[in-house]
Design an enzyme around this catalytic site. Sequence first.
Site, mmCIF file in Angstrom:
data_model
loop_
_atom_site.group_PDB
_atom_site.id
_atom_site.type_symbol
_atom_site.label_atom_id
_atom_site.label_comp_id
_atom_site.label_asym_id
_atom_site.label_seq_id
_atom_site.Cartn_x
_atom_site.Cartn_y
_atom_site.Cartn_z
ATOM 1 N N GLU A 41 -52.472 -5.293 67.716
ATOM 2 C CA GLU A 41 -51.372 -6.243 67.581
ATOM 3 C C GLU A 41 -50.472 -5.826 66.415
ATOM 4 O OE1 GLU A 41 -51.269 -11.099 67.783
ATOM 5 O OE2 GLU A 41 -53.163 -10.050 67.629
ATOM 6 N N TYR A 42 -51.120 -5.428 65.303
ATOM 7 C CA TYR A 42 -50.413 -4.965 64.109
ATOM 8 C C TYR A 42 -49.516 -3.775 64.462
ATOM 9 C CZ TYR A 42 -49.788 -3.288 59.308
ATOM 10 O OH TYR A 42 -49.254 -2.870 58.112
ATOM 11 N N ASP A 43 -50.100 -2.810 65.191
ATOM 12 C CA ASP A 43 -49.329 -1.625 65.578
ATOM 13 C C ASP A 43 -48.151 -1.991 66.473
ATOM 14 O OD1 ASP A 43 -50.939 -0.025 64.116
ATOM 15 O OD2 ASP A 43 -52.220 0.592 65.787
ATOM 16 N N ASP A 62 -55.888 -4.688 65.080
ATOM 17 C CA ASP A 62 -55.138 -3.480 64.712
ATOM 18 C C ASP A 62 -54.044 -3.185 65.741
ATOM 19 O OD1 ASP A 62 -56.778 -3.277 62.627
ATOM 20 O OD2 ASP A 62 -57.849 -1.464 63.294
ATOM 21 N N ARG A 90 -50.642 11.039 36.965
ATOM 22 C CA ARG A 90 -50.762 11.100 35.507
ATOM 23 C C ARG A 90 -50.216 12.419 34.949
ATOM 24 N NH1 ARG A 90 -54.680 13.113 32.150
ATOM 25 N NH2 ARG A 90 -54.689 12.148 30.101
ATOM 26 N N CYS A 141 -107.198 23.978 51.691
ATOM 27 C CA CYS A 141 -108.484 24.236 52.364
ATOM 28 C C CYS A 141 -108.438 25.485 53.232
ATOM 29 C CB CYS A 141 -108.899 23.023 53.189
ATOM 30 S SG CYS A 141 -107.848 22.785 54.639
ATOM 31 N N LYS A 143 -63.174 -2.895 28.023
ATOM 32 C CA LYS A 143 -61.858 -3.082 27.403
ATOM 33 C C LYS A 143 -61.888 -4.284 26.471
ATOM 34 C CE LYS A 143 -59.583 -1.237 31.478
ATOM 35 N NZ LYS A 143 -58.657 -1.406 32.602
ATOM 36 N N ASP A 176 -63.582 6.005 41.053
ATOM 37 C CA ASP A 176 -63.514 7.467 41.001
ATOM 38 C C ASP A 176 -62.413 7.988 41.920
ATOM 39 O OD1 ASP A 176 -64.221 9.890 40.098
ATOM 40 O OD2 ASP A 176 -66.083 10.058 41.231
ATOM 41 N N CYS A 221 -101.724 20.205 57.976
ATOM 42 C CA CYS A 221 -103.098 20.648 57.862
ATOM 43 C C CYS A 221 -103.892 19.597 58.640
ATOM 44 C CB CYS A 221 -103.538 20.664 56.396
ATOM 45 S SG CYS A 221 -105.324 20.816 56.240
ATOM 46 N N LYS A 226 -65.326 1.639 37.019
ATOM 47 C CA LYS A 226 -64.490 2.826 36.835
ATOM 48 C C LYS A 226 -64.397 3.523 38.196
ATOM 49 C CE LYS A 226 -64.143 6.878 33.793
ATOM 50 N NZ LYS A 226 -63.453 7.654 34.749
ATOM 51 N N LYS A 269 -69.990 6.313 31.134
ATOM 52 C CA LYS A 269 -70.091 7.176 32.314
ATOM 53 C C LYS A 269 -71.525 7.178 32.804
ATOM 54 C CE LYS A 269 -67.345 10.309 33.456
ATOM 55 N NZ LYS A 269 -66.357 11.163 32.871
ATOM 56 N N GLU A 302 -55.708 3.002 40.157
ATOM 57 C CA GLU A 302 -56.436 4.152 40.683
ATOM 58 C C GLU A 302 -56.283 4.216 42.199
ATOM 59 O OE1 GLU A 302 -57.814 5.733 38.207
ATOM 60 O OE2 GLU A 302 -59.355 7.087 39.020
ATOM 61 N N CYS A 360 -109.843 17.988 54.362
ATOM 62 C CA CYS A 360 -109.094 18.766 53.357
ATOM 63 C C CYS A 360 -108.983 17.925 52.068
ATOM 64 C CB CYS A 360 -107.709 19.091 53.894
ATOM 65 S SG CYS A 360 -106.626 19.810 52.665
ATOM 66 N N SER A 387 -55.844 9.631 28.105
ATOM 67 C CA SER A 387 -57.203 9.644 28.681
ATOM 68 C C SER A 387 -57.975 8.516 28.021
ATOM 69 C CB SER A 387 -57.967 10.917 28.354
ATOM 70 O OG SER A 387 -57.146 11.999 28.342
ATOM 71 N N CYS A 421 -103.327 26.309 55.126
ATOM 72 C CA CYS A 421 -103.288 25.228 54.140
ATOM 73 C C CYS A 421 -103.568 25.795 52.745
ATOM 74 C CB CYS A 421 -104.320 24.161 54.499
ATOM 75 S SG CYS A 421 -104.465 22.888 53.229
ATOM 76 N N GLU A 480 -64.852 -3.493 33.710
ATOM 77 C CA GLU A 480 -64.384 -3.228 35.076
ATOM 78 C C GLU A 480 -65.104 -2.013 35.614
ATOM 79 O OE1 GLU A 480 -60.219 -2.392 34.763
ATOM 80 O OE2 GLU A 480 -59.872 -4.311 33.782
ATOM 81 N N TYR A 485 -55.335 -1.799 37.578
ATOM 82 C CA TYR A 485 -56.180 -2.283 36.481
ATOM 83 C C TYR A 485 -55.513 -2.313 35.111
ATOM 84 C CZ TYR A 485 -56.939 2.814 36.459
ATOM 85 O OH TYR A 485 -56.764 4.162 36.490
HETATM 86 S S1 IVH Z 1 -58.055 1.941 32.107
HETATM 87 C C1 IVH Z 1 -55.026 2.491 28.929
HETATM 88 N N1 IVH Z 1 -59.598 1.055 34.048
HETATM 89 O O1 IVH Z 1 -60.674 6.622 34.599
HETATM 90 C C2 IVH Z 1 -55.680 2.259 30.262
HETATM 91 N N2 IVH Z 1 -59.175 3.389 33.962
HETATM 92 O O2 IVH Z 1 -61.722 8.809 32.917
HETATM 93 C C3 IVH Z 1 -56.358 3.451 30.785
HETATM 94 N N3 IVH Z 1 -60.175 4.655 35.826
HETATM 95 O O3 IVH Z 1 -57.615 7.935 33.498
HETATM 96 C C4 IVH Z 1 -57.066 3.335 32.050
HETATM 97 N N4 IVH Z 1 -61.087 2.926 36.842
HETATM 98 O O4 IVH Z 1 -57.877 7.194 36.009
HETATM 99 C C5 IVH Z 1 -59.035 2.140 33.481
HETATM 100 N N5 IVH Z 1 -60.869 0.106 35.734
HETATM 101 C C6 IVH Z 1 -60.312 1.177 35.174
HETATM 102 C C7 IVH Z 1 -60.459 2.467 35.729
HETATM 103 C C8 IVH Z 1 -59.886 3.559 35.080
HETATM 104 C C9 IVH Z 1 -60.885 4.247 36.880
HETATM 105 C C10 IVH Z 1 -59.829 6.067 35.562
HETATM 106 C C11 IVH Z 1 -58.428 6.311 35.094
HETATM 107 C C12 IVH Z 1 -58.610 7.006 33.772
HETATM 108 C C13 IVH Z 1 -59.936 7.646 33.955
HETATM 109 C C14 IVH Z 1 -60.571 8.082 32.676
#
Ligand code: IVH
Length: 650
Positions: free
Chosen positions: A30-32, A28, A129, A395, A275, A110, A409, A108, A299, A163, A414, A77, A392, A106, A211
């Site tokens: 060296e990078y800096d 790190d 978004r 007992c 997907k 967070d 106890c 998901k 989910k 993400e 007991c 969404s 207790c 894939e 993604y």
């Molecule tokens: S696909 C049309 N892939 O989850 C493509 N979304 O609850 C739409 N998210 O709005 C997104 N990991 O922010 C996709 N591997 C993944 C994801 C992912 C997280 C999020 C994304 C989306 C939200 C929906």
Amino acid sequence: MDRINELIKLIEEANYNYYYLDKPTISDQEYDRYMQELIRLEQKYPQYKKEDSPTVRVGGIVLEEFEKTTHNIPMLSISNVFNEEDIRNFDLKIKKENINPEYVCELKIDGLAISLTYKNGLLVRGATRGDGLIGEDVTNNIKTINSIPLKLNQNIDIEVRGEVYMSKKVFTELNKNRKDKFMNTRNAAAGSIRQLDSKICKSRKLDCFIYHLPNPLDYDINTHHEALEFMKSLGFIVNDNNKYLKNIDEVIEFINNYTKKRKELPYEIDGIVIKLNKINDQQKLGNTSRYPKWLTAYKFPAEEITTRLKDIVFTVGRTGKVVPNAVLEPVLIQGSIVSRATLHNEKFILDKDIRINDIVSVVKAGDVIPAVVEVKKDRRRNNNKFKMITYCPICNSKLVKKEEASHYCINESCDARKIETLIHFCERNAMNIEGLGESILEEFYNMGYIKTIDDIYYLSKYKDELSNLFGYGEKSINKLLESIENSKSNSLERLLYGLGIRQVGLKTAKTLAKKYKNIDNLINSNEEELSNISDIGPIIINNILSYFNNKDNIRLINNLKRNNLNMEYISKNEKKNVNITGKTFVITGSLSISREQIKDIIEENGGKVTDSVTNKTDILILGKDAGSKYEKAKKLNKEIWNEDVFKSKI
Ligand code: IVH
């Protein structure tokens, strides 16, 4: 000019090795140093500063507010599914459209969704978004994220989506130093990307996985899987835990697999995205007004739920420890109804100021024992603080406060302690006596059939009586007695664990059984001999010695011997493997096989796994996002195997 180019090359190479290959090549510091030198040179010779220089990542611009920006293709969404039935219905709906579906699953992630636009290979816009049509232009903040390339490997025009997230490690560090703590990694990431001062955003060490490619056909790409590979080849970080799956059964298997692995990942995920792989199929299905029909998100069940704490009751464990438990208004957590949660001890309740009738949030800690994590104090109506009991509940003998917060106890006879001892003995990891669960043992105890462990092996004498009293049919009573009979031939470690010697868990019991081979050798052992075993500390040694010094315990063991219980260690044919036998391993980082599995394989082959890298370590098994253990192993010149090497060695 030459030096500027050289520095850019060095920094970009370092970024590539670190973020893309997961194999850092420079420190790190060296990078800096390179970065500082480049900043200085660019300030001195601004005419040579490139628009995609890595120094552009350094924040510094403070905005009044973010500009709004329109998404050319709306950021929709995605629909959600919550169980296997929903997932299969999703598949059926697709099949109804005459599509023979193949999938990519894939993780998901967070975090928060972002769109990145590149012109001629250079990053020109990063946007949130927003409402799906109009987002906020957060380009300056996006540029501070090292895992987002400023320049691609091809000079093309492209938009990708992904993400932005904060790793668990960064999140813990960040919260440590904050009074006003972030609730979770998602809030922390979203809060950081919306900082008007990009220096603050930079300090938050965000990361990003890409993604989604909104216009795959423009690049001659016909499947989502190819799109992921293509984006990877351009220099984006695509999460490697994705998989092409032939059918919905494979999708479900993938989900089950990652539901287990979820905790081991260095970042939070809240589900699995399913997907459709073929772009043709995706287009055939199209969108509703709110979400595309060709994908959905499974989910994970909510882990934290609010409910009312109706009462606090106390249980007495086999060691005599008195544990307060919350009686809850029943709630559904991770697919099961929860009506009890542990409150650990007096200190836990007082620290959180938990009171009867409070609204509390509950999580299923470690996926098994539900625990109260938070009190909604603003919704409180009870003015009476919690007060710990002093006698207790079973007992009625006076409780003794040991350690910092635990009440015990200390009455050896007991009833609660005795019943818990029996439950532990019969438990799956101990003697594994099917049919002797908690409630039946309690009944047998109360009716006098089983008062002590050895009584279990006299139960057959009461076969007819039990059938009459408990309505056991011939088949089920035979099954119970057979299970008791079978337990007699268990290997020594099960018995040692089942006896309930304080702090002798499954692992210690195994170590002892392997070393001493039979119980008499262990009984005749001494402090010196025991202290030569690694992994066993002085407190456990003391507990072992005092257990076998107690005449009642020796009487119990003799009684069990008389009932023909096996007291020998039965080895499970330890395999030999020159690469592993006799060697000490440390596992670090996230791997596609679970740590427990790796550990089992190593142990089966006669190797040992420890927690930290020391001189005694032989080999480090290295997963992704490893930290200090990796550094230490390098420093100590230890052999390092990645997952593929490990697989080849076994
Ligand atoms: S696909 C049309 N892939 O989850 C493509 N979304 O609850 C739409 N998210 O709005 C997104 N990991 O922010 C996709 N591997 C993944 C994801 C992912 C997280 C999020 C994304 C989306 C939200 C929906």
